[in-house]
Design a protein around this motif. Structure first.
Motif, PDB file in Angstrom:
ATOM      1  N   PRO A   1     -21.691 -30.583  21.894  1.00 53.19           N
ATOM      2  CA  PRO A   1     -20.416 -30.617  21.160  1.00 53.19           C
ATOM      3  C   PRO A   1     -20.420 -31.628  20.029  1.00 53.19           C
ATOM      4  N   ILE A   2     -21.044 -32.794  20.244  1.00 49.52           N
ATOM      5  CA  ILE A   2     -21.047 -33.826  19.208  1.00 49.52           C
ATOM      6  C   ILE A   2     -21.889 -33.416  18.014  1.00 49.52           C
ATOM      7  N   ALA A   3     -22.775 -32.430  18.202  1.00 48.35           N
ATOM      8  CA  ALA A   3     -23.546 -31.897  17.085  1.00 48.35           C
ATOM      9  C   ALA A   3     -22.847 -30.691  16.471  1.00 48.35           C
TER      10      ALA A   3
ATOM     11  N   GLY B   1     -23.145 -37.751  23.858  1.00 50.12           N
ATOM     12  CA  GLY B   1     -22.524 -36.744  23.008  1.00 50.12           C
ATOM     13  C   GLY B   1     -22.285 -35.424  23.687  1.00 50.12           C
ATOM     14  N   ILE B   2     -22.558 -35.346  24.990  1.00 48.71           N
ATOM     15  CA  ILE B   2     -22.416 -34.072  25.699  1.00 48.71           C
ATOM     16  C   ILE B   2     -20.963 -33.775  26.066  1.00 48.71           C
ATOM     17  N   GLY B   3     -20.132 -34.832  26.123  1.00 45.48           N
ATOM     18  CA  GLY B   3     -18.720 -34.635  26.452  1.00 45.48           C
ATOM     19  C   GLY B   3     -18.304 -35.203  27.796  1.00 45.48           C
ATOM     20  N   LYS B   4     -19.062 -36.202  28.298  1.00 46.33           N
ATOM     21  CA  LYS B   4     -18.735 -36.791  29.599  1.00 46.33           C
ATOM     22  C   LYS B   4     -17.381 -37.488  29.580  1.00 46.33           C
ATOM     23  N   THR B   5     -17.173 -38.292  28.549  1.00 53.62           N
ATOM     24  CA  THR B   5     -15.922 -39.048  28.470  1.00 53.62           C
ATOM     25  C   THR B   5     -14.725 -38.121  28.410  1.00 53.62           C
ATOM     26  N   THR B   6     -14.818 -37.086  27.610  1.00 57.87           N
ATOM     27  CA  THR B   6     -13.721 -36.118  27.503  1.00 57.87           C
ATOM     28  C   THR B   6     -13.452 -35.456  28.849  1.00 57.87           C
ATOM     29  N   LEU B   7     -14.527 -35.121  29.562  1.00 59.20           N
ATOM     30  CA  LEU B   7     -14.370 -34.451  30.852  1.00 59.20           C
ATOM     31  C   LEU B   7     -13.701 -35.355  31.884  1.00 59.20           C
ATOM     32  N   VAL B   8     -14.165 -36.604  32.018  1.00 59.60           N
ATOM     33  CA  VAL B   8     -13.600 -37.477  33.049  1.00 59.60           C
ATOM     34  C   VAL B   8     -12.149 -37.854  32.725  1.00 59.60           C
ATOM     35  N   LYS B   9     -11.810 -37.905  31.453  1.00 61.06           N
ATOM     36  CA  LYS B   9     -10.417 -38.153  31.098  1.00 61.06           C
ATOM     37  C   LYS B   9      -9.539 -36.992  31.536  1.00 61.06           C
ATOM     38  N   GLU B  10     -10.051 -35.774  31.384  1.00 61.45           N
ATOM     39  CA  GLU B  10      -9.289 -34.618  31.851  1.00 61.45           C
ATOM     40  C   GLU B  10      -9.195 -34.621  33.375  1.00 61.45           C
ATOM     41  N   VAL B  11     -10.265 -35.073  34.042  1.00 59.84           N
ATOM     42  CA  VAL B  11     -10.220 -35.238  35.503  1.00 59.84           C
ATOM     43  C   VAL B  11      -9.112 -36.209  35.889  1.00 59.84           C
TER      44      VAL B  11
ATOM     45  N   SER C   1     -14.372 -34.342   8.732  1.00 60.82           N
ATOM     46  CA  SER C   1     -15.761 -33.964   9.003  1.00 60.82           C
ATOM     47  C   SER C   1     -16.206 -34.379  10.395  1.00 60.82           C
ATOM     48  N   CYS C   2     -15.272 -34.969  11.176  1.00 63.50           N
ATOM     49  CA  CYS C   2     -15.583 -35.450  12.536  1.00 63.50           C
ATOM     50  C   CYS C   2     -16.740 -36.442  12.525  1.00 63.50           C
ATOM     51  N   LEU C   3     -16.780 -37.288  11.522  1.00 63.83           N
ATOM     52  CA  LEU C   3     -17.871 -38.244  11.412  1.00 63.83           C
ATOM     53  C   LEU C   3     -17.445 -39.672  11.699  1.00 63.83           C
ATOM     54  N   LEU C   4     -16.309 -39.842  12.348  1.00 61.89           N
ATOM     55  CA  LEU C   4     -15.899 -41.190  12.750  1.00 61.89           C
ATOM     56  C   LEU C   4     -15.902 -41.286  14.270  1.00 61.89           C
ATOM     57  N   LEU C   5     -16.799 -40.513  14.889  1.00 58.84           N
ATOM     58  CA  LEU C   5     -16.813 -40.430  16.343  1.00 58.84           C
ATOM     59  C   LEU C   5     -17.937 -41.231  16.974  1.00 58.84           C
ATOM     60  N   ASP C   6     -19.090 -41.343  16.305  1.00 54.72           N
ATOM     61  CA  ASP C   6     -20.274 -41.911  16.922  1.00 54.72           C
ATOM     62  C   ASP C   6     -20.768 -43.116  16.135  1.00 54.72           C
ATOM     63  N   GLY C   7     -20.379 -44.324  16.594  1.00 59.12           N
ATOM     64  CA  GLY C   7     -20.762 -45.537  15.886  1.00 59.12           C
ATOM     65  C   GLY C   7     -22.235 -45.848  15.993  1.00 59.12           C
ATOM     66  N   ASP C   8     -22.833 -45.564  17.157  1.00 56.25           N
ATOM     67  CA  ASP C   8     -24.249 -45.882  17.357  1.00 56.25           C
ATOM     68  C   ASP C   8     -25.138 -45.137  16.369  1.00 56.25           C
ATOM     69  N   THR C   9     -24.861 -43.849  16.211  1.00 59.20           N
ATOM     70  CA  THR C   9     -25.667 -43.053  15.295  1.00 59.20           C
ATOM     71  C   THR C   9     -25.480 -43.522  13.865  1.00 59.20           C
ATOM     72  N   THR C  10     -24.233 -43.878  13.513  1.00 54.91           N
ATOM     73  CA  THR C  10     -23.961 -44.374  12.163  1.00 54.91           C
ATOM     74  C   THR C  10     -24.768 -45.625  11.884  1.00 54.91           C
TER      75      THR C  10
END
Length: 893
Positions: free
Chosen positions: A329-331, A167-177, A437-446
């Motif tokens: 960010p995910i929080a 949830g820290i934003g790794k995927t978003t960062l590497v996609k921007e890379v 509500s940005c609540l369709l982002l994290d399936g594991d937590t759900t």
């Protein structure tokens, strides 16, 4: 004597030649034109065959070979020229010679049209490579981004890692890379694949190969890896992103080159642990993605909630809330969304929940913060209905709203709902709230929340199975891409309400599997081989929803025992005939038989028995409606008349290939709120779903007994997309005094009608004026040989006011597109094909182009100079008007 003979011969020549020459000419003339007619017919058939293949390939998303498209253009041009030649036979001698030349040219063109293949597979590009909307432009991220790009530019590094907590934003960062690396030409190709906790080597291979445009059908992982390795070694500059690695991953087993001589292939990995990257993957350089600092976290939180948090006492509470989000960010995002515009006491209550201690299977304060903040957002949701929807989407792995409707109705999730149409509206509303509500982002937590709150067991790519005590309290089981070969015998699940197995055709299911789950309300077996349904299925007397989508089905007669069943979906399943027992499902409200390409037979009286049916979907299934068979002449298939018995039917998708089977009584049309009806078309020409809810396509051939004057089409409410092909009795599309003409219509296509004179005729309508097509955006007219004008008589200013695209083809008598009183202020594209220059002049001038060059009648009568004339028109257009209509496209063929 020689002189006499010579004179006599000469006299004979003058006497005989005038008699023989016309006879010879007539024979040659007739022969040449017969040959020309035959050859052009052959070319038309070849052209149509190639066009069908091209259209089918485009529907599948394939690209079309350039030489095939060029051949189609040449064939159409040749056919058009020959048709003009055949129609104009006054100058017989020169035309006869030209006919012979054209026939020979067509033979050559026909030979060139023999293609082994018309298409090629297109290589899809990652969609995120063209978007920056998900990347957060904070200084801490920018510096890390630059360092990663520098490392990728270093020839000594071929494997680089990025790590940080979930949830820290790794995927978003590497996609921007990846996006910037491609934009800066560091790589020609950038592709990504998500690995997850349990890597599926074949799935990773398939995804990478697919994005490379490489087709690998081999079952052996070793052979697939070799194929992939050979392809990647050929790539000069390619970046592969492997996201979310949890342990050691053998890249060579996948087919990714890792040696120093790997050519232009580099690998970028993300993981939650630095040890995974350094020790298990031997990355040459790793970069940490840390939490946002206090300033960045506050900036992001403020962006989500607005400036209100800067005021008074709320700011101090908001500051504490942001602090509890621990820079994640995910929080931050979902908490901010949940508390936006809420009262101060709700903020204080949220803060207390964030600080509440609890035990979880997570490690580390930041991981606890991530879970805690998402759980808080869950509890902040308004009402049990929304919370249960959130959990359902998570543990059922739902990706479309239709599944929310089917599962939600079966589980009794929606409150105070009487119809499926109401359920649809409610489902869309709930999903939109969750998105906001940005609540369709994290399936594991759900799933984690659902496991604790509702005793749900949901796994993906797993081989584990819960113990007996867990199963006894379990309310939902969801298995997705599992490696379980066989379910336990006779396991007891007395509380189970939801059971879902997906994409596991080899799974063996015992006959008594449902004995211990009699409270089951939703059962979904997707992509399974079910040659015979378990006999214990009949014990599920509380079952509300049964989904057997994309299954290979054998005997399904047991379905008739499910007396309370309300929703049955068999989308894409392999079967040729429905069972008669299905007529016993008198409580059924939804029946989905879409994409059942082998389904041809529905026994008589099955559909008419489903008196509570609200939604019926059979839009791509080639049902042989009303066909008669058997030695006794008894009807062996359902008749369309049965639809009139469905008094509650509001949604219908149906394909009627033979228009002659259409009943004269179409009273069920009046009840439909949503529909996609195709009459007279083959199943493969129906086309994919395009998001339009009310679509009607009608194609008539000679002998079809359908009369528009009976108001069949006008019974349909709010048509958005209308296609009328044929209809020889139609003189105008419709005008009824005192009413709007198709007030919701967005797209209109009319073709192959030789009797249509005008679309709208309001000359004799009272009261006047009439509102015609106020929302129409696209108008396509083809092969309407007697069409003189689109509208005639008084119309309101709203009529045709939304038109953006006009396409006219083969309308020889059309005098103008629209009269000057019609303001086409939204027009963007005007396509004119196979029309005379005079029509072009009228069309352009009355769309408010300045076309002074076209006012000369002599120039208008020239066929040769059409393109030149259009070039001059464009040069002489007033700049203001050109800007107003930009980008106008004029097509003349």
């Amino acid at each position: 004597m020689e002189i006499v003979i010579s004179v006599t011969a000469k006299v004979a020549e003058y006497l005989v030649a005038p008699i023989i020459y016309p006879f010879t000419y007539c024979c040659t003339y007739k022969t040449n034109f017969e040959k020309l007619n035959n050859e052009v017919d052959k070319l038309k058939n070849a052209r149509d065959s190639v066009q069908y293949k091209v259209d089918d390939s485009r529907i599948k998303g394939d690209g079309i070979q350039q030489h095939v498209e060029e051949w189609l253009i040449a064939a159409n041009k040749e056919i058009n020229e020959v048709e003009i030649l055949i129609e104009d036979r006054e100058f017989k001698q020169p035309l006869s010679k030209k006919a012979e030349r054209e026939a020979n040219a067509i033979v050559g063109l026909h030979e060139k049209g023999r293609f082994d293949s018309v298409s090629f597979r297109t290589i899809p590009e990652e969609t995120w490579l063209k978007s920056t909307q998900d990347f957060m432009h904070f200084e801490s991220r920018k510096s890390t981004l630059k360092e990663i790009l520098d490392a990728l530019s270093n020839r000594n590094f071929n494997m680089i890692g990025v790590y940080g907590m979930g949830g820290i934003g790794k995927t978003t960062l590497v996609k921007e890379v990846g996006r910037q690396a491609k934009e800066n030409n560091l790589f020609e190709k950038v592709i990504s694949s998500r690995v997850s906790q349990t890597p599926q080597i074949k799935e990773i291979q398939r995804e990478i190969a697919e994005k490379l445009g490489l087709k690998i059908d081999e079952e052996s992982e070793t052979v697939r890896a070799w194929r992939l390795l050979e392809q990647l070694k050929k790539e000069t500059k390619i970046l592969i992103i492997l996201d979310d690695i949890w342990g050691s991953l053998d890249l060579e087993a996948i087919g990714i080159p890792v040696a120093d001589d790997n050519g232009g292939c580099k690998v970028l990995l993300t993981a939650r642990s630095q040890d995974v990257l350094s020790c298990k993957m031997d990355c040459q350089q790793n970069f940490v993605v840390d939490v946002l600092n206090e300033k960045e976290a506050w900036s992001l939180f403020k962006k989500m909630t607005g400036d209100c948090i800067e005021n008074g006492e709320l700011k101090s509470v908001a500051t504490e809330v942001v602090k509890e989000c621990a820079g994640l960010p995910i929080a931050i995002v979902p908490v901010a969304k949940a508390l936006k515009n809420k009262s101060l006491y709700e903020w204080r209550n949220a803060l207390r929940q964030l600080k509440r201690p609890f035990l979880r299977s997570f490690s580390g304060t930041q991981a606890v913060a991530a879970y805690s903040t998402i759980e808080l957002s869950y509890y902040q949701l308004e009402g049990e209905e929304l919370r249960r929807t959130f959990l359902l989407i998570g543990y059922a792995f739902i990706s479309c709203v239709k599944d929310v409707i089917c599962y939600g109705m079966g589980l009794g999730l929606f409150q105070n709902i009487n119809t499926l149409e109401e359920a649809r509206d409610r489902a869309h509303t709930l999903v939109d709230k969750l998105k906001n509500s940005c609540l369709l982002l994290d399936g594991d937590t759900t799933i984690s929340i659902a496991s604790r709150v509702q005793h749900v067991f949901a796994v993906e790519n797993e081989t584990s199975w819960p113990d007996k005590d867990t199963l006894k309290v379990c309310t939902a089981i969801s298995l997705f891409n599992t490696n379980i070969s066989e379910l336990p015998q006779g396991f007891e699940c007395p509380q189970l309400k939801y059971f879902h197995i997906r994409n596991d055709p080899s799974l063996r299911i015992s006959d008594n599997i449902f004995t211990g789950m009699t409270e089951l309300r939703v059962l979904d077996f997707t992509e399974m081989h079910l040659l015979a349904l378990p006999s214990s299925l009949g014990l599920l007397q509380n079952l509300q929803t049964l989904s057997l989508d994309f299954c290979i089905l054998g005997d399904i007669a047991i379905i008739g025992d499910l007396k309370k069943l309300e929703i049955l979906t068999l989308r894409g399943s392999d079967m040729e005939k429905l069972v008669e027992e299905m007529g016993e499902l008198t409580q059924l409200r939804l029946l989905d038989l879409s994409y059942c390409f082998n389904l041809q037979v529905i026994p008589p009286n099955v559909i008419s028995s489903l008196s509570r049916l609200e939604e019926l979907y059979i839009g791509q299934s080639p049902i042989m409606w009303g066909k008669v068979g058997g030695v006794d002449g008894e009807r062996r298939n359902a008749s369309l008349d049965e639809l009139n018995n469905l008094s509650k039917l509001t949604s219908l998708e149906i394909l009627i290939q033979d228009e002659k089977t259409l009943p004269r009584d179409l009273s069920f049309f009046k009840m439909l709120q949503r529909y996609r009806i195709s009459i007279g078309y083959d199943w493969w020409s129906v086309g994919p779903w395009d998001g339009i809810s009310r679509k009607f396509k009608l194609k008539l051939t000679n002998g079809a007994n359908i009369c528009l004057n009976e108001g069949h089409i006008m019974q349909l409410k709010g048509i958005e997309d209308l296609t009328l092909d044929g209809l020889p009795d139609m003189k105008n599309v419709l005008c009824e005094p005192g009413r709007e003409v198709f007030p919701k219509l967005n797209r209109l296509q009319i073709e192959h009608n030789g009797n249509l004179v005008r679309l709208v005729d309001t000359m004799d309508c009272t009261p006047a004026p009439t509102i015609a097509f106020p929302l129409l955006e696209s108008l396509f007219l083809r092969d309407l040989r007697n069409l003189e004008e689109i509208c005639c008589g008084p119309l309101t200013a709203e009529s045709f006011s939304k038109l953006k695209t006009i396409r006219v083809e083969g309308c020889d008598k059309l005098k103008n597109v629209f009269p000057l009183v019609i303001e086409l202020t939204q027009l963007r594209t005007l396509e004119l094909k196979n029309v005379f220059p005079l029509v072009i002049e009228k069309c352009i001038s009355e769309c408010h182009f300045q076309a002074t060059y076209m006012q000369n009648d002599d120039q208008c009568s020239s066929h040769v100079n059409i393109n030149n004339m259009l070039e001059n028109i464009c040069r002489e257009m007033d700049k203001t008007q050109m800007k107003r209509f930009y980008p106008i496209k004029l097509y003349v063929q």
